[in-house]
Scaffold this motif. Structure first.
Motif, mmCIF file in Angstrom:
data_model
loop_
_atom_site.group_PDB
_atom_site.id
_atom_site.type_symbol
_atom_site.label_atom_id
_atom_site.label_comp_id
_atom_site.label_asym_id
_atom_site.label_seq_id
_atom_site.Cartn_x
_atom_site.Cartn_y
_atom_site.Cartn_z
ATOM 1 N N GLY A 167 0.798 -1.219 0.000
ATOM 2 C CA GLY A 167 0.000 0.000 0.000
ATOM 3 C C GLY A 167 0.827 1.263 0.000
ATOM 4 O O GLY A 167 0.317 2.361 0.197
ATOM 5 N N GLU A 168 2.086 1.122 -0.234
ATOM 6 C CA GLU A 168 2.922 2.322 -0.237
ATOM 7 C C GLU A 168 2.944 2.998 -1.598
ATOM 8 O O GLU A 168 3.224 4.176 -1.707
ATOM 9 N N LEU A 169 2.693 2.215 -2.615
ATOM 10 C CA LEU A 169 2.630 2.789 -3.970
ATOM 11 C C LEU A 169 1.242 2.525 -4.550
ATOM 12 O O LEU A 169 0.588 1.528 -4.218
ATOM 13 N N ARG A 170 0.808 3.417 -5.413
ATOM 14 C CA ARG A 170 -0.545 3.326 -5.950
ATOM 15 C C ARG A 170 -0.742 2.010 -6.695
ATOM 16 O O ARG A 170 0.126 1.521 -7.402
ATOM 17 N N GLN A 171 -1.937 1.487 -6.564
ATOM 18 C CA GLN A 171 -2.224 0.183 -7.152
ATOM 19 C C GLN A 171 -3.041 0.300 -8.423
ATOM 20 O O GLN A 171 -3.323 -0.696 -9.080
ATOM 21 N N ASP A 172 -3.422 1.538 -8.727
ATOM 22 C CA ASP A 172 -4.225 1.732 -9.934
ATOM 23 C C ASP A 172 -3.349 1.871 -11.176
ATOM 24 O O ASP A 172 -3.780 2.367 -12.206
ATOM 25 N N MET A 173 -2.103 1.469 -11.031
ATOM 26 C CA MET A 173 -1.168 1.704 -12.128
ATOM 27 C C MET A 173 -0.315 0.464 -12.318
ATOM 28 O O MET A 173 0.070 -0.193 -11.343
ATOM 29 N N ASP A 174 -0.039 0.184 -13.583
ATOM 30 C CA ASP A 174 0.789 -0.974 -13.916
ATOM 31 C C ASP A 174 2.155 -0.848 -13.233
ATOM 32 O O ASP A 174 2.792 0.209 -13.256
ATOM 33 N N SER A 175 2.605 -1.959 -12.647
ATOM 34 C CA SER A 175 3.870 -1.908 -11.901
ATOM 35 C C SER A 175 5.032 -1.564 -12.826
ATOM 36 O O SER A 175 5.998 -0.900 -12.441
ATOM 37 N N TRP A 176 4.961 -2.004 -14.046
ATOM 38 C CA TRP A 176 6.042 -1.734 -15.017
ATOM 39 C C TRP A 176 6.125 -0.237 -15.332
ATOM 40 O O TRP A 176 7.194 0.331 -15.477
ATOM 41 N N VAL A 177 4.967 0.413 -15.369
ATOM 42 C CA VAL A 177 4.984 1.855 -15.603
ATOM 43 C C VAL A 177 5.596 2.569 -14.410
ATOM 44 O O VAL A 177 6.422 3.478 -14.559
ATOM 45 N N LEU A 178 5.225 2.142 -13.240
ATOM 46 C CA LEU A 178 5.775 2.749 -12.030
ATOM 47 C C LEU A 178 7.289 2.543 -11.958
ATOM 48 O O LEU A 178 8.051 3.466 -11.656
ATOM 49 N N ALA A 179 7.720 1.319 -12.261
ATOM 50 C CA ALA A 179 9.143 1.001 -12.173
ATOM 51 C C ALA A 179 9.924 1.813 -13.203
ATOM 52 O O ALA A 179 10.980 2.393 -12.911
ATOM 53 N N ARG A 180 9.401 1.835 -14.418
ATOM 54 C CA ARG A 180 10.104 2.507 -15.501
ATOM 55 C C ARG A 180 10.287 3.987 -15.188
ATOM 56 O O ARG A 180 11.327 4.577 -15.465
ATOM 57 N N SER A 181 9.289 4.585 -14.630
ATOM 58 C CA SER A 181 9.401 6.006 -14.295
ATOM 59 C C SER A 181 10.498 6.233 -13.273
ATOM 60 O O SER A 181 11.330 7.137 -13.400
ATOM 61 N N LEU A 182 10.498 5.388 -12.277
ATOM 62 C CA LEU A 182 11.507 5.540 -11.227
ATOM 63 C C LEU A 182 12.914 5.412 -11.798
ATOM 64 O O LEU A 182 13.785 6.259 -11.582
ATOM 65 N N VAL A 183 13.123 4.343 -12.564
ATOM 66 C CA VAL A 183 14.447 4.120 -13.122
ATOM 67 C C VAL A 183 14.831 5.252 -14.079
ATOM 68 O O VAL A 183 15.949 5.763 -14.027
ATOM 69 N N GLY A 184 13.885 5.646 -14.911
ATOM 70 C CA GLY A 184 14.179 6.708 -15.886
ATOM 71 C C GLY A 184 14.606 7.976 -15.202
ATOM 72 O O GLY A 184 15.593 8.610 -15.586
ATOM 73 N N VAL A 185 13.845 8.330 -14.210
ATOM 74 C CA VAL A 185 14.107 9.566 -13.494
ATOM 75 C C VAL A 185 15.504 9.551 -12.869
ATOM 76 O O VAL A 185 16.264 10.512 -12.936
ATOM 77 N N PHE A 186 15.856 8.406 -12.348
ATOM 78 C CA PHE A 186 17.155 8.331 -11.702
ATOM 79 C C PHE A 186 18.290 8.162 -12.714
ATOM 80 O O PHE A 186 19.351 8.774 -12.578
ATOM 81 N N ALA A 187 18.066 7.345 -13.743
ATOM 82 C CA ALA A 187 19.095 7.159 -14.765
ATOM 83 C C ALA A 187 19.439 8.506 -15.407
ATOM 84 O O ALA A 187 20.610 8.840 -15.612
#
Lengths: 224, 224, 224, 224
Positions: free
Chosen positions: D166-186
């Motif tokens: 419940g720490e991250l939104r569940q209404d969103m595909d996990s791959w989209v969430l992951a990709r954003s995080l990695v992209g932002v940091f990369a």
DNA sequence: CATGAATGAGTGTTCATTCAT
DNA sequence: GATGAATGAACACTCATTCAT
């Protein structure tokens, strides 16, 4: 180059010159080519460079001269034909006539100082002639016929005249006498360019006087 | 080339030679390169030709010599280092020592005949040295340090010794005396190669004797 | 290559292009070179290949471009200069102006779909730019000055405008906001090329909407 | 190179390594090769250089590796297999386990600071991987299988766990969430190397905090 | 007659790979 | 197994010469 301008005008456009009929364009090409040949040598010079320096297109060059080698011959051979003889060295002849009655020491001094100035002036030309004669038989032949043989004839005649006058020994072949004189002086010029440090004008004159004295009176100690 | 074989063996493989440690392959490359350099000059020689003549692949050449220019230097410089000095001209030194007590005329004759043979043997080499020194400062420097300056020193010392013995005049700078001698003889050699028609052995000896006589006793008529 | 034809026409022959004055032959050479560069990379491409592909002799290439590297720079740098700015991305500027009043979500969607199409079109070009920038400082510099810095400026200004309008949070550095947006989207594009299986048009739009939503509203669960 | 020594020892000699059975000679060759690859790139490195650096003969290299390319693969692929996973990034796993109960902000900060240090350490390696993957499909494949897919899996699982908590939104595909995080940091890392002026340690931490905040809470103004 | 773009054989040099020792 | 000399195809680049315009 500017130092050669006058010389070239003389050689290329003077009466009886092989290039009397040279068009201005041809003259420009030859002038440009020579300038670069003298700076960088024949084989390091490109036709492209010549064209640029002459202010013509590269193709134009080959309309007037079949090959690059022809340009070399057309620049160098006429100059060689005038290296001795009616050209610049005509002054040599004149010098001799003018000073016909001076003692040998003084005539030699005058001639050698004149030749020294002349040679130093055309040194780059001599270098190209010397180098390229090794690769182009036409040049070698022109060098022989245009410079060497005439010079030989010239000096032989001079020596023989002085022998007849009793100023030079007559128990010796004139060619041996002439060759020694030329050798001694030629090597003096060469050594000047090899050891450029020595070379004050006053020193030069004294050195030449020394050479002449040895040539005339010998290197042997008078005690003997 | 065959005429040089012996000479090269001497220069390149003799004790203390810079190429004592030359491998057979390197020696083949240098031998082949030199052969072609002497025939056609440096820049007209291709590495491909050298490789073929040496019987190796083109790449092999560059395993042993970084550039084509290095081959030139590796062929010419060692030969220059032995043009005078402990090498071939060592004989010159020895000649002088052996004949120390002979009169000047005879010593000069011996030296000049020896040098004449030597120079005629290495004429093509001298041509390449002369030409390429214009383009490669390393060669010019080696020529100066390996040949010209040692020769100068050698002749100066010889002349000075003879001055001290009273055989040569002492009222004249030794360098002027030396230069005249060398010039007179050098030009004799040059004129031999320019006019090869004259040149019977007997004539040669007489010509050299004439040169020596003029050098020692002067060109002036004894009447004066 | 055909896919690039139109693009190149635009870049190389458009008004104000650095190659407005490109001759047809030069254009052919560049076109051929680029085609092969994109296929095999710069260093695996030989000038011989380029010549054949361009239908000219190898020498002709060097009449127009001094070195092979010059061909690389002449193909790549102009294309880079138009990667952003008055060229293709001019459309970006226009897109923004045209859609100035749309809510952020929609503007982002429009921009990203446009950029996605563009990037996919020039992917091989980007690969070459990326690789060769490591070896050619001129390319690195052009990339920086022609693409990266202008892009940075462009996005910063856009972000700042939206901050001023109150659409984006003002408690955060604009550069941090911009960088996150670009990163998120750039990585989306990269992942598309890494995992090409997913990629239906409809899916793409949904994915982009997801990215935008996360960027704008955060990844955190609203429960928190 | 010394900075990589430890890393290599780990990769090449660790248990389960593809090079467990590497002879010392092979290890020396690979070590030497990698050192030079990282400095000058693959194609600018000659086998001769590698041989010298490894202290073996050039022929020896080809006894152990059929082609130069094999050396590239043998150096790079094992390193890639350990770029993520049980190798160095194993620490990533451990970091996550150790800090499992920390709030997201803090976990992200720890991870990102760790990754930043790691990436900066292996930057030359990444450059070679990136460049050469374009020319060698084997590398591309190894990159995909050894780095990209494992990383994707790793991050997906992490994201999914946090969604479940419940720490991250569940209404969103996990791959989209992951990709954003990695992209932002990369992209943050990339921008650090593009604009090296910014980069004080304290600033870094603040920047990363900013990134995390935007990722979690969104870029949108809270007013809206 | 002048042009200058095009040519293409030829240049010195490199380097991954082979193989006799 | 190790060596390192030898290989030769390939490379980017040059330049005197040609020829269509």
């Amino acid at each position: 180059m500017d130092e050669f301008e006058e010389l070239f005008n003389y050689h290329w456009q003077g009466e009886g010159s092989p290039y009397e009929q040279l068009s201005e364009k041809q003259w420009n090409i030859l002038k440009a080519a020579l300038k670069i040949f003298l700076e960088k040598g024949y084989s390091a010079t490109t036709t492209n460079e010549i064209a640029h320096a002459a202010g013509v297109a590269e193709g134009t060059i080959f309309r007037h001269f079949k090959t690059k080698k022809d340009i070399l011959l057309a620049t160098i051979i006429p100059l060689m034909q005038n290296l001795v003889g009616p050209g610049v060295s005509g002054s040599l002849q004149e010098l001799l006539v003018e000073n016909e009655d001076l003692p040998l020491e003084e005539v030699f001094l005058i001639i050698m100082e004149d030749r020294q100035k002349h040679v130093q002036r055309i040194l780059p030309l001599l270098r190209v002639i010397w180098v390229e004669s090794n690769y182009h038989p036409e040049l070698k032949e022109a060098l022989m016929n245009g410079v060497i043989l005439p010079s030989k004839k010239f000096f032989l005649r001079f020596i023989e005249q002085r022998q007849e006058r009793g100023e030079l020994r007559q128990d010796m072949d004139s060619w041996v006498l002439a060759r020694s004189l030329v050798g001694v002086f030629a090597f003096y010029l060469i050594s000047l360019s090899l050891f450029p440090d020595t070379g004050e004008r006053q020193q030069n004159r004294e050195a030449i006087k020394g050479i002449i004295q040895i040539y005339l009176d010998g290197a042997r100690s008078s005690r003997e």
